[in-house]
Design a protein around this motif. Structure first.
Motif, PDB file in Angstrom:
ATOM      1  N   ILE A  16      -6.952   1.399  -5.350  1.00  0.00           N
ATOM      2  CA  ILE A  16      -6.415   2.278  -6.335  1.00  0.00           C
ATOM      3  C   ILE A  16      -4.864   1.867  -6.215  1.00  0.00           C
ATOM      4  O   ILE A  16      -4.229   1.771  -5.127  1.00  0.00           O
ATOM      5  CB  ILE A  16      -6.576   3.916  -5.651  1.00  0.00           C
ATOM      6  CG1 ILE A  16      -7.986   4.088  -5.667  1.00  0.00           C
ATOM      7  CG2 ILE A  16      -5.773   4.695  -6.247  1.00  0.00           C
ATOM      8  CD1 ILE A  16      -8.364   5.248  -5.138  1.00  0.00           C
ATOM      9  N   LYS A  17      -4.086   2.078  -7.208  1.00  0.00           N
ATOM     10  CA  LYS A  17      -3.025   1.461  -7.319  1.00  0.00           C
ATOM     11  C   LYS A  17      -1.764   2.719  -6.910  1.00  0.00           C
ATOM     12  O   LYS A  17      -1.956   4.018  -7.601  1.00  0.00           O
ATOM     13  CB  LYS A  17      -2.440   0.991  -8.825  1.00  0.00           C
ATOM     14  CG  LYS A  17      -2.999  -0.212  -9.090  1.00  0.00           C
ATOM     15  CD  LYS A  17      -2.631  -1.236  -8.260  1.00  0.00           C
ATOM     16  CE  LYS A  17      -3.484  -2.483  -9.102  1.00  0.00           C
ATOM     17  NZ  LYS A  17      -3.006  -3.997  -8.222  1.00  0.00           N
ATOM     18  N   THR A  55      -4.457   2.255   6.435  1.00  0.00           N
ATOM     19  CA  THR A  55      -5.611   2.511   6.244  1.00  0.00           C
ATOM     20  C   THR A  55      -6.117   1.212   5.330  1.00  0.00           C
ATOM     21  O   THR A  55      -7.062   0.490   5.822  1.00  0.00           O
ATOM     22  CB  THR A  55      -6.040   3.686   5.146  1.00  0.00           C
ATOM     23  OG1 THR A  55      -5.421   3.415   3.883  1.00  0.00           O
ATOM     24  CG2 THR A  55      -5.849   4.877   5.972  1.00  0.00           C
ATOM     25  N   ASN A  56      -5.480   0.451   4.600  1.00  0.00           N
ATOM     26  CA  ASN A  56      -5.847  -0.765   3.917  1.00  0.00           C
ATOM     27  C   ASN A  56      -4.375  -1.510   3.503  1.00  0.00           C
ATOM     28  O   ASN A  56      -3.978  -1.272   2.226  1.00  0.00           O
ATOM     29  CB  ASN A  56      -6.775  -0.482   2.717  1.00  0.00           C
ATOM     30  CG  ASN A  56      -7.463  -1.719   2.218  1.00  0.00           C
ATOM     31  OD1 ASN A  56      -7.017  -2.808   2.491  1.00  0.00           O
ATOM     32  ND2 ASN A  56      -8.487  -1.400   1.509  1.00  0.00           N
ATOM     33  N   LYS A  57      -4.014  -2.432   4.206  1.00  0.00           N
ATOM     34  CA  LYS A  57      -2.801  -3.071   3.898  1.00  0.00           C
ATOM     35  C   LYS A  57      -2.788  -4.182   2.876  1.00  0.00           C
ATOM     36  O   LYS A  57      -1.866  -4.261   2.099  1.00  0.00           O
ATOM     37  CB  LYS A  57      -2.169  -3.677   5.406  1.00  0.00           C
ATOM     38  CG  LYS A  57      -1.854  -3.069   6.365  1.00  0.00           C
ATOM     39  CD  LYS A  57      -1.424  -3.777   7.800  1.00  0.00           C
ATOM     40  CE  LYS A  57      -0.922  -2.645   8.566  1.00  0.00           C
ATOM     41  NZ  LYS A  57      -0.157  -3.327   9.705  1.00  0.00           N
ATOM     42  N   THR A  58      -4.194  -4.590   2.452  1.00  0.00           N
ATOM     43  CA  THR A  58      -4.065  -5.294   1.405  1.00  0.00           C
ATOM     44  C   THR A  58      -4.104  -4.679  -0.046  1.00  0.00           C
ATOM     45  O   THR A  58      -3.666  -5.208  -0.896  1.00  0.00           O
ATOM     46  CB  THR A  58      -5.369  -6.319   1.460  1.00  0.00           C
ATOM     47  OG1 THR A  58      -6.751  -5.500   1.268  1.00  0.00           O
ATOM     48  CG2 THR A  58      -5.493  -7.348   2.715  1.00  0.00           C
ATOM     49  N   CYS A  59      -4.935  -3.615  -0.036  1.00  0.00           N
ATOM     50  CA  CYS A  59      -5.001  -2.677  -1.247  1.00  0.00           C
ATOM     51  C   CYS A  59      -3.458  -2.074  -1.605  1.00  0.00           C
ATOM     52  O   CYS A  59      -3.167  -2.127  -2.571  1.00  0.00           O
ATOM     53  CB  CYS A  59      -5.943  -1.430  -1.219  1.00  0.00           C
ATOM     54  SG  CYS A  59      -7.502  -2.031  -1.911  1.00  0.00           S
ATOM     55  N   TYR A  60      -2.748  -1.755  -0.449  1.00  0.00           N
ATOM     56  CA  TYR A  60      -1.538  -1.081  -0.769  1.00  0.00           C
ATOM     57  C   TYR A  60      -0.233  -2.030  -0.271  1.00  0.00           C
ATOM     58  O   TYR A  60       0.864  -1.467   0.221  1.00  0.00           O
ATOM     59  CB  TYR A  60      -1.614   0.322   0.147  1.00  0.00           C
ATOM     60  CG  TYR A  60      -2.443   1.376  -0.337  1.00  0.00           C
ATOM     61  CD1 TYR A  60      -2.509   1.905  -1.442  1.00  0.00           C
ATOM     62  CD2 TYR A  60      -3.582   1.477   0.666  1.00  0.00           C
ATOM     63  CE1 TYR A  60      -3.571   2.718  -1.823  1.00  0.00           C
ATOM     64  CE2 TYR A  60      -4.432   2.219   0.231  1.00  0.00           C
ATOM     65  CZ  TYR A  60      -4.576   2.917  -1.025  1.00  0.00           C
ATOM     66  OH  TYR A  60      -5.561   4.039  -1.331  1.00  0.00           O
ATOM     67  N   SER A  61      -0.615  -3.131  -0.404  1.00  0.00           N
ATOM     68  CA  SER A  61       0.760  -4.012  -0.225  1.00  0.00           C
ATOM     69  C   SER A  61       2.004  -3.883  -0.885  1.00  0.00           C
ATOM     70  O   SER A  61       2.877  -3.967  -0.509  1.00  0.00           O
ATOM     71  CB  SER A  61       0.275  -5.458  -0.501  1.00  0.00           C
ATOM     72  OG  SER A  61      -0.077  -5.730  -1.900  1.00  0.00           O
TER      73      SER A  61
END
Length: 99
Positions: A61-62, A80-86
């Protein structure tokens, strides 16, 4: 291909000489299927690779820093998710939305 000589049958009729294939019919059938598979395989690989890349992009999710009310909230989401929210950590120092 080879040339077959003419010959006489037992009933006395003459069979004209002609070219004949030295390959068996079973071998010729396998050759055609292999050609079809060699054309189909790259197409299948391309479709699978496109499907895999589109799935990985759609699962994230952006979010931007303006979507959060505080830096702490953005930091907990980033953890929670460093790759998704980079995109929340622009300078890659592990701290989200520093500004």
């Amino acid at each position: 291909m080879g040339y077959r000589k003419g010959y006489y049958r037992k009933d006395g009729t003459y069979v004209q000489g002609h070219f004949v294939s030295k390959r068996s019919k079973a071998f010729q059938g396998r050759n055609n299927k292999g050609c079809f598979l060699s054309l189909l395989l790259p197409f299948v690989i391309m479709v699978v690779s496109i499907a895999c890349t589109s799935e990985s992009e759609s699962s994230c999710i952006k979010k931007n820093c303006s979507d959060f009310s505080s830096q702490e909230e953005a930091q907990s989401t980033f953890e929670t998710n460093k790759t998704c929210y980079s995109n929340l950590d622009r300078d890659n120092d592990g701290i989200a939305c520093e500004n």
